[in-house]
Motif scaffolding. Structure first.
Motif, PDB file in Angstrom:
ATOM      1  N   ALA A 130       0.836  -1.203   0.000  1.00  0.00           N
ATOM      2  CA  ALA A 130       0.000   0.000   0.000  1.00  0.00           C
ATOM      3  C   ALA A 130       0.871   1.252   0.000  1.00  0.00           C
ATOM      4  O   ALA A 130       0.552   2.255  -0.650  1.00  0.00           O
ATOM      5  CB  ALA A 130      -0.922  -0.007   1.212  1.00  0.00           C
ATOM      6  N   GLY A 131       1.995   1.193   0.709  1.00  0.00           N
ATOM      7  CA  GLY A 131       2.917   2.329   0.723  1.00  0.00           C
ATOM      8  C   GLY A 131       3.452   2.625  -0.671  1.00  0.00           C
ATOM      9  O   GLY A 131       3.520   3.782  -1.105  1.00  0.00           O
ATOM     10  N   HIS A 132       3.827   1.567  -1.409  1.00  0.00           N
ATOM     11  CA  HIS A 132       4.296   1.762  -2.789  1.00  0.00           C
ATOM     12  C   HIS A 132       3.190   2.351  -3.665  1.00  0.00           C
ATOM     13  O   HIS A 132       3.439   3.215  -4.506  1.00  0.00           O
ATOM     14  CB  HIS A 132       4.727   0.424  -3.401  1.00  0.00           C
ATOM     15  CG  HIS A 132       6.023  -0.104  -2.875  1.00  0.00           C
ATOM     16  ND1 HIS A 132       7.207   0.591  -2.968  1.00  0.00           N
ATOM     17  CD2 HIS A 132       6.329  -1.271  -2.268  1.00  0.00           C
ATOM     18  CE1 HIS A 132       8.184  -0.134  -2.437  1.00  0.00           C
ATOM     19  NE2 HIS A 132       7.676  -1.265  -1.999  1.00  0.00           N
ATOM     20  N   LEU A 133       1.979   1.841  -3.471  1.00  0.00           N
ATOM     21  CA  LEU A 133       0.873   2.325  -4.303  1.00  0.00           C
ATOM     22  C   LEU A 133       0.640   3.815  -4.058  1.00  0.00           C
ATOM     23  O   LEU A 133       0.386   4.579  -4.993  1.00  0.00           O
ATOM     24  CB  LEU A 133      -0.402   1.527  -4.001  1.00  0.00           C
ATOM     25  CG  LEU A 133      -1.503   1.676  -5.052  1.00  0.00           C
ATOM     26  CD1 LEU A 133      -1.104   0.975  -6.347  1.00  0.00           C
ATOM     27  CD2 LEU A 133      -2.827   1.125  -4.552  1.00  0.00           C
ATOM     28  N   LEU A 134       0.768   4.248  -2.815  1.00  0.00           N
ATOM     29  CA  LEU A 134       0.589   5.673  -2.504  1.00  0.00           C
ATOM     30  C   LEU A 134       1.660   6.517  -3.186  1.00  0.00           C
ATOM     31  O   LEU A 134       1.393   7.637  -3.618  1.00  0.00           O
ATOM     32  CB  LEU A 134       0.591   5.893  -0.983  1.00  0.00           C
ATOM     33  CG  LEU A 134      -0.680   5.415  -0.274  1.00  0.00           C
ATOM     34  CD1 LEU A 134      -0.500   5.440   1.243  1.00  0.00           C
ATOM     35  CD2 LEU A 134      -1.890   6.275  -0.676  1.00  0.00           C
ATOM     36  N   ASP A 135       2.883   5.977  -3.305  1.00  0.00           N
ATOM     37  CA  ASP A 135       3.938   6.693  -4.042  1.00  0.00           C
ATOM     38  C   ASP A 135       3.469   6.986  -5.468  1.00  0.00           C
ATOM     39  O   ASP A 135       3.632   8.097  -5.978  1.00  0.00           O
ATOM     40  CB  ASP A 135       5.220   5.852  -4.116  1.00  0.00           C
ATOM     41  CG  ASP A 135       5.984   5.830  -2.799  1.00  0.00           C
ATOM     42  OD1 ASP A 135       5.660   6.627  -1.905  1.00  0.00           O
ATOM     43  OD2 ASP A 135       6.908   5.005  -2.678  1.00  0.00           O
ATOM     44  N   ALA A 136       2.912   5.951  -6.100  1.00  0.00           N
ATOM     45  CA  ALA A 136       2.434   6.118  -7.478  1.00  0.00           C
ATOM     46  C   ALA A 136       1.302   7.137  -7.528  1.00  0.00           C
ATOM     47  O   ALA A 136       1.242   7.985  -8.429  1.00  0.00           O
ATOM     48  CB  ALA A 136       1.963   4.772  -8.029  1.00  0.00           C
ATOM     49  N   CYS A 137       0.419   7.082  -6.534  1.00  0.00           N
ATOM     50  CA  CYS A 137      -0.733   7.989  -6.507  1.00  0.00           C
ATOM     51  C   CYS A 137      -0.307   9.442  -6.331  1.00  0.00           C
ATOM     52  O   CYS A 137      -0.940  10.352  -6.874  1.00  0.00           O
ATOM     53  CB  CYS A 137      -1.680   7.607  -5.377  1.00  0.00           C
ATOM     54  SG  CYS A 137      -2.428   6.002  -5.606  1.00  0.00           S
ATOM     55  N   MET A 138       0.753   9.669  -5.569  1.00  0.00           N
ATOM     56  CA  MET A 138       1.237  11.036  -5.364  1.00  0.00           C
ATOM     57  C   MET A 138       1.543  11.682  -6.711  1.00  0.00           C
ATOM     58  O   MET A 138       1.184  12.833  -6.959  1.00  0.00           O
ATOM     59  CB  MET A 138       2.489  11.032  -4.476  1.00  0.00           C
ATOM     60  CG  MET A 138       2.222  10.694  -3.017  1.00  0.00           C
ATOM     61  SD  MET A 138       1.365  12.001  -2.102  1.00  0.00           S
ATOM     62  CE  MET A 138       2.726  13.130  -1.740  1.00  0.00           C
ATOM     63  N   SER A 139       2.217  10.935  -7.592  1.00  0.00           N
ATOM     64  CA  SER A 139       2.507  11.468  -8.929  1.00  0.00           C
ATOM     65  C   SER A 139       1.214  11.694  -9.699  1.00  0.00           C
ATOM     66  O   SER A 139       1.031  12.732 -10.343  1.00  0.00           O
ATOM     67  CB  SER A 139       3.381  10.490  -9.719  1.00  0.00           C
ATOM     68  OG  SER A 139       4.611  10.322  -9.076  1.00  0.00           O
ATOM     69  N   ASN A 140       0.316  10.717  -9.617  1.00  0.00           N
ATOM     70  CA  ASN A 140      -0.916  10.783 -10.414  1.00  0.00           C
ATOM     71  C   ASN A 140      -1.815  11.956 -10.037  1.00  0.00           C
ATOM     72  O   ASN A 140      -2.617  12.407 -10.851  1.00  0.00           O
ATOM     73  CB  ASN A 140      -1.707   9.472 -10.276  1.00  0.00           C
ATOM     74  CG  ASN A 140      -0.969   8.293 -10.886  1.00  0.00           C
ATOM     75  OD1 ASN A 140       0.096   8.467 -11.469  1.00  0.00           O
ATOM     76  ND2 ASN A 140      -1.528   7.103 -10.750  1.00  0.00           N
ATOM     77  N   ILE A 141      -1.717  12.431  -8.792  1.00  0.00           N
ATOM     78  CA  ILE A 141      -2.573  13.566  -8.402  1.00  0.00           C
ATOM     79  C   ILE A 141      -1.796  14.890  -8.428  1.00  0.00           C
ATOM     80  O   ILE A 141      -2.212  15.880  -7.838  1.00  0.00           O
ATOM     81  CB  ILE A 141      -3.232  13.353  -7.017  1.00  0.00           C
ATOM     82  CG1 ILE A 141      -2.191  13.328  -5.892  1.00  0.00           C
ATOM     83  CG2 ILE A 141      -4.080  12.083  -7.003  1.00  0.00           C
ATOM     84  CD1 ILE A 141      -2.798  13.509  -4.500  1.00  0.00           C
ATOM     85  N   GLY A 142      -0.647  14.874  -9.104  1.00  0.00           N
ATOM     86  CA  GLY A 142       0.080  16.125  -9.308  1.00  0.00           C
ATOM     87  C   GLY A 142       1.074  16.474  -8.221  1.00  0.00           C
ATOM     88  O   GLY A 142       1.516  17.617  -8.122  1.00  0.00           O
TER      89      GLY A 142
END
Ligand SMILES: [Zn+2]
Length: 270
Positions: A130-142
């Motif tokens: 989940a921590g890795h997925l949040l890393d990806a999400c940070m980029s995706n939301i700008g």
């Protein structure tokens, strides 16, 4: 309790680095190994093996628990803590009181069966992934300009940390967006892959560059969740993004130039 002095001991320098078998197979909960040594540290006992599937504490992930048992069933050692030092993995714990010969323990060369506590491993792997997925999400939301830092993937308040800040007026919007994006990616699904690659191949998987702490001559292990950019990591993870379940982003805190994203997995608290 183990009794110091009754077991074979040898110095750290005599022990070869432990082969980390969970690097290749993150799902394996049972495996065989050969005892390399048994160490006494004061009142503590540690078994060192030629290879292990038990994850030592590190990289923001808690240690596994489990057992190490003689293949003939005569000796059982309960593993209650796992640590690593200079490439050697130390399985701390105690001999099970039912072992056949009370005074004897493992000796170098003994073949043993390792078992991992599956429920604890599964939760740790889900929290870590989940921590890795949040890393990806940070980029995706700008918020890709915030540089990922350390993560804390323990059940008692996990978070991921980033160098950089978000304006306080934007925190609630970003929390909503992050949680929404994370659960969107979980719904999309995809495989989680661990690849040990050359430095240049690893850098390519991670978007062109690797963090400074990765040595240029090393072959880092890169974790990729679906089609998202990879990152170097030595932990255990789910094999499919959907296994994370659901992510709740509980809070984003900004302090001293660092942004901390706190999260939890609601289904793991049921
Ligand atoms: Zn990881």
């Amino acid at each position: 309790m183990g009794v110091p002095g009754t077991s074979h001991s040898c110095g750290d320098g005599a022990l070869p680095p432990t082969n980390l078998a969970y690097f290749d197979d993150m799902r394996k909960l049972h495996s065989n190994a050969i005892v390399a040594g048994v160490i006494t540290e004061g009142e503590r006992l540690a078994v060192v093996l030629d290879q292990t599937i038990l994850h030592p504490q590190g990289g923001g992930q808690p240690f596994d628990t489990g057992s190490i048992e003689a293949v003939d069933g005569t000796i059982k050692f309960c593993v209650t803590d796992v640590r690593t030092k200079s490439g050697v993995v130390y399985h701390y714990g105690n001999y099970h009181e039912n072992r056949v010969m009370e005074a004897t323990g493992f000796e170098p060369g003994h073949e043993v069966k390792i078992s991992v506590d599956g429920a604890r491993r599964t939760l740790n792997s889900r929290l870590h992934s989940a921590g890795h997925l949040l890393d990806a999400c940070m980029s995706n939301i700008g918020l890709g300009s915030l540089e990922p830092g350390k993560g804390y993937h323990f059940p008692d308040g996990p978070f991921v940390e980033y160098k950089g800040t978000i304006p306080s007026s934007d925190l609630e919007n970003k929390r909503d967006a992050l949680e929404s994006e994370a659960n969107h990616l979980i719904a999309l699904g995809g495989q989680v892959r661990a690849t040990v690659a050359s430095y240049s191949e690893a850098a390519a998987l991670c978007g062109g560059r690797l963090p400074d702490y990765i040595a240029k001559e090393s072959c880092p292990r890169i974790i990729c969740l679906g089609e998202n950019l990879g990152c170097p990591c030595g932990g255990t993870h789910v094999l499919a993004i959907s296994e994370i379940g659901e992510i709740k982003v509980s809070q984003i805190r900004v302090r001293k130039g660092v942004t901390k994203v706190y999260y939890n997995l609601p289904k793991s608290e049921a």
